[in-house]
Write a protein that holds these residues in place. Structure first.
Motif, short mmCIF file in Angstrom:
data_model
loop_
_atom_site.label_atom_id
_atom_site.label_comp_id
_atom_site.label_asym_id
_atom_site.label_seq_id
_atom_site.Cartn_x
_atom_site.Cartn_y
_atom_site.Cartn_z
N VAL A 1 -18.06 23.46 -2.69
CA VAL A 1 -18.25 23.73 -4.12
C VAL A 1 -17.47 22.74 -4.98
N ILE A 2 -18.13 22.22 -6.01
CA ILE A 2 -17.43 21.33 -6.95
C ILE A 2 -16.51 22.18 -7.84
N THR A 3 -15.57 21.51 -8.49
CA THR A 3 -14.59 22.18 -9.35
C THR A 3 -14.81 21.76 -10.80
N PRO A 4 -15.46 22.61 -11.63
CA PRO A 4 -15.71 22.21 -13.03
C PRO A 4 -14.41 22.22 -13.82
N LEU A 5 -14.26 21.24 -14.68
CA LEU A 5 -13.06 21.11 -15.51
C LEU A 5 -13.43 21.12 -16.98
N THR A 6 -12.47 21.52 -17.81
CA THR A 6 -12.64 21.35 -19.25
C THR A 6 -12.36 19.89 -19.59
N THR A 7 -12.65 19.50 -20.83
CA THR A 7 -12.43 18.10 -21.20
C THR A 7 -10.96 17.72 -21.11
N ASP B 1 -12.30 25.01 -15.54
CA ASP B 1 -13.24 25.70 -16.45
C ASP B 1 -13.79 26.90 -15.68
N VAL B 2 -13.13 28.03 -15.86
CA VAL B 2 -13.43 29.19 -15.02
C VAL B 2 -14.87 29.69 -15.24
N ALA B 3 -15.31 29.67 -16.47
CA ALA B 3 -16.67 30.15 -16.73
C ALA B 3 -17.71 29.27 -16.04
N SER B 4 -17.51 27.96 -16.12
CA SER B 4 -18.46 27.06 -15.43
C SER B 4 -18.38 27.23 -13.93
N ASP C 1 -25.00 30.88 2.90
CA ASP C 1 -24.39 31.70 3.95
C ASP C 1 -22.86 31.70 3.90
N GLY C 2 -22.32 30.89 3.03
CA GLY C 2 -20.87 30.80 2.91
C GLY C 2 -20.56 29.77 1.84
N LEU C 3 -19.30 29.64 1.50
CA LEU C 3 -18.88 28.67 0.49
C LEU C 3 -17.62 27.97 0.99
N PHE C 4 -17.55 26.69 0.72
CA PHE C 4 -16.41 25.89 1.15
C PHE C 4 -15.68 25.41 -0.11
N LEU C 5 -14.50 25.99 -0.34
CA LEU C 5 -13.70 25.60 -1.51
C LEU C 5 -12.63 24.58 -1.09
N GLY D 1 -14.83 19.40 -3.83
CA GLY D 1 -13.99 20.19 -4.73
C GLY D 1 -12.81 19.43 -5.29
N GLU D 2 -12.74 18.14 -4.98
CA GLU D 2 -11.66 17.28 -5.48
C GLU D 2 -10.27 17.79 -5.06
N ALA D 3 -10.21 18.42 -3.90
CA ALA D 3 -8.92 18.92 -3.41
C ALA D 3 -7.88 17.80 -3.36
#
Lengths: 308, 308, 308, 308
Positions: free
Chosen positions: C15-21, C26-29, C43-47, C52-54
């Motif tokens: 999953v990508i990590t949305p950011l505010t400007t 950006d929790v809502a995004s 079937d699953g999610l990879f954070l 995800g720019e970890a």
């Protein structure tokens, strides 16, 4: 004939190969380059090396370069011949031609294109030496062959008389120092020559027996003077000459839009053309000759260096 | 003569080069290999490729391999000839020999030993095509030449008729899929052949026009059957045959203490010797033939596969 | 809780990590992205994977991404957490945080920055598993860590219960096929997931248990449909969906002047912004957000794909 | 406080981190190492560098190493702190901790794990400097981060006051010479330190302002003496000391069966334990301490050097 054993020392430039605009060997320009180097007092000449565009030249052209070179040099200094080819049998074929033409020593890289590990590399040098009875230098040039020659193997081959020296273009000065130390401890079976014209001074501190500087095509005298200063222990002169030569080496860096041999050997040829030593800066296919802004940038560096 | 245009498809094995114990071409064994492949129904043959030890062979030996191969094949299937050499002029010389001997298509890599960037690579292919009028395949093999051929360049060369196809040994299946998609969008100017015998099924899903599997030297029939199944859309058969072939490919992995061609082509030769197709598993210098435990490990894999 | 053992299969997007400007999460995004993926039937999610720019996020931000993700997902599908860090002790610290936050499985790469050979890599995975009792996936991503995970080691770790699976982003589909064959022969101790969204079809033919496709952030449904088709043996559907997805993946290739994460994850974020799923395409320092012509080029690809 | 501006010169060893057998910081041994270096007359100390196993240490351990180091050094010499982490935000977090603990200068590499091209690298250094107001050194270590820092960028950053110097562990002495020449021509905005303890003499000829030799942990005095000789232009002393140090550096090469940090830092720690300076040669996970034959081989080299 010059005895090769005494002569694997000092400044041994890898000679460029001047071409006519239609890509033939320009024998008159070639003679001019060679005479200029001999006049400057070089200790040997390396034909068909990387600067000589051996990799780009057909077998017929390689033979021509070597034959004309031997004729022009006429035993005034020893001649090293590159025998650059992919694998053992092909290198042996190149070496037999060079031997027939009377060269004093051979320079061979590790096998390339197909890699097979250190045992295969060692066997390669052993078979070459077994089949062609001439002094043999191992040419350590991982940027081209993608194998670094290991110090332990080089010393083993040196101690057994398989190879007589190393031409180091590895860019790994740490390994070179350690090779020099181990060679000294083993009684110096190997003549160690550096191919890095920008840090010859460091290599001499490390114990190098000489240099194979492509830049000497453009400006041979400082390299000769530097070698003599190193022999005399005059390290400040060694260092100051090196700084000048490093600045001159910017002829390679000031080009843009080209890389590899187009920038490197291309700059040497362009400088020699600008200086009136050779007639064209033509390169062998698929490399294009430098032109326009790149030529002007090289001219500016030569002017700063007082060479134009 | 077979029309090359119809024939740049299907299974085109890169043929190994059997040698006698003293390193000469073993013509009888070579004929046995070639007849076995033709009998299995292959769509073409690739001589002087990596599996053919071209990089290790002298020009004289290369000519012999090609001449004998053309004689034996006798126009029953089209013959592709590798023209493996460092740079343009040398490749052109190889190509002229191949043309003289009547081959149907040439296979050339990017320049190697001396690298010069993408413009130089593109010019390389253009000059080869200009000087030798034969169908030309670009051989994408970065593990040997240290340059990856870019899709945009390949398509440009294909659309202009400079190259006719690509033999992909890049190991980059993502790039291969994108090349296949772009080639389809451009009207399929290129025939796309995969060199990865272990994932030919994925390449066929991606749109490959055929395969150049070294392992077909050992077991050609499954590759031929797999190609026919792919043409028929019978993907389960394609996949199951691939699993079998992947298991057979373990002949390369079960060896120890060797790497590169010694393990790869060495295993193919050893398997063929064990199966009685060729007389020796001799390799060209500086690569040693497999022996002892390595031979026994290969025999075990062949037995599991029902080939012994 | 979902049982991880049943769930290490299928489509598990990184999953990508949305950011505010101004660079905050950006929790809502983020919720919009996650809900969209769950709705599509993944079937699953990879954070905290590469997408995800970890690697770019501080420990505090990583914790926030994971905590918010766990809250939003709320046990509807299993969550894999990347624990990307240089060496063992640092990875263990990341893993303890992830465990505390309740993730279902960990994903760890080989050590990086300082390399030490295969024994050190194996010990790395053993120590992680010993210190943190959670299912563990080995993340094979040599382009980032400059070590390829060897099949024999992976199988040994799998058979001993140290690791539960492999996320393969090695780009080496030959090695993946051989790993899949060996895993099958060993009774399938490992769940094998491919990270190459452009050739998932080939990976399924090879025996992959699922996919971790970054592109699913942009278009999840075809990946879900493709997995179901693969399970049903409907390979033509698998292949045709893959062709569509390969075409959509051109959003990465149509950018110019950027490379690495700026082009890859940057394109995913830009596409999602264009599609109205997230509010900005802001990237984490030092990567700049795509703009201008690059955004327009991505929009054109999305339009062709019917996603705009 | 020592003024950093005057102090970015001379011998600045990267200090190893002694551990107890259960992996905790061994503060007494650490103090012994630091006092020994200060007594030898070093010009600064570099904590949390590669030799300090920063990459292997948790954030808590890094803080402890730095805090204890600052307490022990007590402003007698300037302290450089490595802020080794993947990307900008993480490096800034490391840098703020270091600043809080009072270090004199920061040392940061290019981003790693995820690569993005030269613009991204340049922005990385700019953002670090903007967010943390401390002298900043760029650490050029491509073997770890897989990016070479370009001379033009370094000079631009130096001229603008973004960075104050370069710690060069690139192994590229040609590039180092050209950087030194360009730096001299630009009025020396950068302090240039070499990290290659085996060819410090060549770096001094090239114009280096100092050295960061890991081997100084084992034998600091010759490096201090060498720097003073270089300042005095006594190149023969510089060279002869370097030969001795190169011979001592064989402690790294005589080990077998280990590579990377296990061989490098492992040898330094083993030598210090043998010499009675530290209590154990324990390494941080996943690296094992040297033992048995490897320890004996190191002892033999130390004896030859008169250090045991």
């Amino acid at each position: 004939m010059v005895s090769p054993t005494d002569s694997f020392r000092g400044v041994i430039p890898p000679v460029i190969t001047p071409l006519t605009t239609d890509g033939e060997l320009d024998v008159a320009s070639y003679a001019a380059v060679l005479e200029r180097l001999i006049d400057a007092g070089v200790d040997g000449l390396f034909l068909l090396g990387s600067s000589g565009e051996a990799a780009f030249s057909t077998d017929a052209r390689r033979r021509e370069i070597l034959a004309e070179g031997m004729r022009i040099v006429d035993e005034r200094v020893p001649v090293f011949a590159g025998v650059i080819d992919t694998q053992t049998e092909r290198v042996v074929a190149q070496a037999r031609t060079a031997q027939e033409l009377g060269v004093d020593a051979l320079v061979a890289t590790a096998p390339f294109y197909a890699l097979g590990g250190p045992e295969v590399v060692e066997r390669h040098f052993r078979v070459i030496r077994e089949r062609v009875d001439l002094p043999l230098f191992a040419y350590d040039i991982p940027v081209c062959v993608h194998t670094k020659l290991e110090a332990a193997m080089l010393l083993r081959l040196g101690s057994e008389g398989i190879i007589d020296g190393v031409k180091d273009s590895s860019g790994d000065d740490v390994a070179f120092r350690q090779l020099a130390r181990a060679n000294a401890a083993a009684g110096r079976p190997l003549a160690l020559l550096t191919g890095h014209e920008v840090v010859v001074d460091g290599a001499y501190l490390s114990g190098a027996d000489g240099a194979v500087p492509g830049l000497a095509n453009v400006s041979p005298e400082p390299f000769v003077e530097q070698w003599r200063a190193a022999q005399a222990g005059d390290w400040d002169t060694v260092r100051l000459l090196q700084d000048e030569l490093a600045d001159l080496m910017r002829i390679v860096a000031v080009t843009s839009g080209v890389s590899g041999y187009g920038a490197g050997v291309g700059s040497f040829k362009t400088a020699l053309q600008l200086m009136g030593v050779i007639r064209t800066n033509t390169m062998t296919e698929p490399v294009a000759a430098l032109e326009g802004e790149n030529v002007r940038a090289i001219a500016a560096v030569l002017e700063e260096a007082g060479l134009l």
